[in-house]
Design a protein around this motif. Structure first.
Motif, PDB file in Angstrom:
ATOM      1  N   GLN A 125       0.815  -1.214   0.000  1.00 15.82           N
ATOM      2  CA  GLN A 125       0.000   0.000   0.000  1.00 15.82           C
ATOM      3  C   GLN A 125       0.849   1.264   0.000  1.00 15.82           C
ATOM      4  O   GLN A 125       0.314   2.361   0.094  1.00 15.82           O
ATOM      5  CB  GLN A 125      -0.942  -0.012   1.199  1.00 15.82           C
ATOM      6  N   SER A 126       2.157   1.120  -0.077  1.00 12.34           N
ATOM      7  CA  SER A 126       3.090   2.260  -0.108  1.00 12.34           C
ATOM      8  C   SER A 126       2.945   3.167   1.095  1.00 12.34           C
ATOM      9  O   SER A 126       3.054   4.381   0.989  1.00 12.34           O
ATOM     10  CB  SER A 126       2.921   3.064  -1.399  1.00 12.34           C
ATOM     11  N   HIS A 127       2.751   2.592   2.280  1.00 12.95           N
ATOM     12  CA  HIS A 127       2.631   3.402   3.497  1.00 12.95           C
ATOM     13  C   HIS A 127       3.981   3.791   4.052  1.00 12.95           C
ATOM     14  O   HIS A 127       4.074   4.375   5.111  1.00 12.95           O
ATOM     15  CB  HIS A 127       1.826   2.649   4.560  1.00 12.95           C
ATOM     16  N   HIS A 128       5.056   3.485   3.350  1.00 14.87           N
ATOM     17  CA  HIS A 128       6.389   3.819   3.832  1.00 14.87           C
ATOM     18  C   HIS A 128       6.681   5.308   3.793  1.00 14.87           C
ATOM     19  O   HIS A 128       7.684   5.742   4.283  1.00 14.87           O
ATOM     20  CB  HIS A 128       7.445   3.040   3.057  1.00 14.87           C
ATOM     21  N   GLU A 129       5.780   6.096   3.222  1.00 17.08           N
ATOM     22  CA  GLU A 129       5.994   7.537   3.171  1.00 17.08           C
ATOM     23  C   GLU A 129       5.668   8.216   4.497  1.00 17.08           C
ATOM     24  O   GLU A 129       5.955   9.369   4.700  1.00 17.08           O
ATOM     25  CB  GLU A 129       5.163   8.169   2.059  1.00 17.08           C
ATOM     26  N   ASN A 130       5.019   7.518   5.442  1.00 15.18           N
ATOM     27  CA  ASN A 130       4.636   8.116   6.725  1.00 15.18           C
ATOM     28  C   ASN A 130       5.835   8.360   7.586  1.00 15.18           C
ATOM     29  O   ASN A 130       6.770   7.706   7.625  1.00 15.18           O
ATOM     30  CB  ASN A 130       3.650   7.219   7.477  1.00 15.18           C
TER      31      ASN A 130
END
Length: 72
Positions: free
Chosen positions: A67-72
């Motif tokens: 889900q590409s939540h690594h930007e948080n």
């Protein structure tokens, strides 16, 4: 180029070895001695030790990565 990575996560006991060539991850057997033992002791004190890795991110699940939540 390295094909094996030793991994330790904050709050988790023990170390893991990821063999990228074989696509496996397994627990390393304690006791750790020498340089690895010294690094593990420092890690237990809250130190982060990085050598020969240019990107490392920790996630709670594969779903978070997808889900590409690594930007948080």
């Amino acid at each position: 180029m390295s094909k094996v990575v030793v991994i330790g996560l904050p709050g988790e006991q023990g170390l893991w070895v990821a063999d990228l060539g074989n696509g496996t991850v397994s627990a390393l057997q304690e006791p750790f001695t020498g340089t690895l033992g010294s690094a593990d002791s420092l890690r237990g004190s809250g130190a982060a030790i990085v050598k020969g890795v240019d990107l490392a991110l920790a996630f709670g699940s594969m779903e978070e990565i997808a889900q590409s939540h690594h930007e948080n």
